[in-house]
Design a protein around this motif. Structure first.
Motif, PDB file in Angstrom:
ATOM      1  N   ALA A  94       4.373   5.718  -5.328  1.00 53.85           N
ATOM      2  CA  ALA A  94       4.443   5.743  -6.794  1.00 53.85           C
ATOM      3  C   ALA A  94       3.445   6.739  -7.358  1.00 53.85           C
ATOM      4  O   ALA A  94       3.737   7.487  -8.300  1.00 53.85           O
ATOM      5  N   THR A  95       2.255   6.781  -6.759  1.00 54.86           N
ATOM      6  CA  THR A  95       1.219   7.711  -7.212  1.00 54.86           C
ATOM      7  C   THR A  95       1.634   9.150  -6.926  1.00 54.86           C
ATOM      8  O   THR A  95       1.445  10.037  -7.750  1.00 54.86           O
ATOM      9  N   ALA A  96       2.227   9.392  -5.769  1.00 53.27           N
ATOM     10  CA  ALA A  96       2.635  10.741  -5.378  1.00 53.27           C
ATOM     11  C   ALA A  96       3.766  11.269  -6.263  1.00 53.27           C
ATOM     12  O   ALA A  96       3.854  12.471  -6.511  1.00 53.27           O
ATOM     13  N   SER A  97       4.632  10.380  -6.731  1.00 53.30           N
ATOM     14  CA  SER A  97       5.774  10.828  -7.545  1.00 53.30           C
ATOM     15  C   SER A  97       5.448  10.872  -9.029  1.00 53.30           C
ATOM     16  O   SER A  97       6.249  11.336  -9.822  1.00 53.30           O
ATOM     17  N   ALA A  98       4.273  10.392  -9.394  1.00 51.03           N
ATOM     18  CA  ALA A  98       3.904  10.378 -10.832  1.00 51.03           C
ATOM     19  C   ALA A  98       3.383  11.724 -11.273  1.00 51.03           C
ATOM     20  O   ALA A  98       3.036  12.568 -10.537  1.00 51.03           O
ATOM     21  N   GLN A 137       3.993   1.544  -0.975  1.00 48.70           N
ATOM     22  CA  GLN A 137       4.716   1.632  -2.248  1.00 48.70           C
ATOM     23  C   GLN A 137       3.818   2.233  -3.333  1.00 48.70           C
ATOM     24  O   GLN A 137       4.261   3.076  -4.116  1.00 48.70           O
ATOM     25  N   GLU A 138       2.557   1.793  -3.358  1.00 52.60           N
ATOM     26  CA  GLU A 138       1.610   2.327  -4.348  1.00 52.60           C
ATOM     27  C   GLU A 138       1.363   3.802  -4.126  1.00 52.60           C
ATOM     28  O   GLU A 138       1.334   4.597  -5.071  1.00 52.60           O
ATOM     29  N   GLU A 139       1.205   4.201  -2.855  1.00 55.50           N
ATOM     30  CA  GLU A 139       0.999   5.617  -2.544  1.00 55.50           C
ATOM     31  C   GLU A 139       2.202   6.451  -2.967  1.00 55.50           C
ATOM     32  O   GLU A 139       2.050   7.535  -3.509  1.00 55.50           O
ATOM     33  N   GLN A 179       0.834  -1.202   0.000  1.00 54.72           N
ATOM     34  CA  GLN A 179       0.000   0.000   0.000  1.00 54.72           C
ATOM     35  C   GLN A 179       0.871   1.255   0.000  1.00 54.72           C
ATOM     36  O   GLN A 179       0.638   2.184  -0.776  1.00 54.72           O
TER      37      GLN A 179
END
Length: 91
Positions: free
Chosen positions: A87-91, A83-85, A81
């Motif tokens: 990845a989403t924040a840095s996209a 890691q996904e957050e 969870q």
């Protein structure tokens, strides 16, 4: 891959989580890791003047009822969870 191997893999991945991971999430991971590797709390609660260790102890105590396997599974889920957050924040 067995649960223990997957847990160890995610314990390594947790070390690469971003610096801005909240203290609440870090405490949650700490508590689940301790429950998965040590089991129920086996020390006395730290004194009032050692607030950092006291907060960590309290977090661990809060997950004391989980089995080692359940704690490992919850730990893996939490790392995924976060890691996904990240990845989403840095996209």
């Amino acid at each position: 891959m067995g649960l223990k191997e997957e847990f160890e893999e995610y314990a390594e991945k947790a070390k690469t989580l971003p610096e801005n991971t909240s203290n609440e999430n870090k405490l949650s991971l700490y508590a689940l890791y301790k429950q998965a590797t040590v089991g129920p709390v086996n020390t006395d609660r730290p004194g009032f003047f050692n607030m950092r260790e006291r907060v960590k102890w309290d977090a661990w105590k809060a997950v004391e009822g989980k089995s080692k396997e359940e704690a490992m599974s919850d730990y893996i889920t939490k790392v995924k969870q976060l890691q996904e957050e990240a990845a989403t924040a840095s996209a």
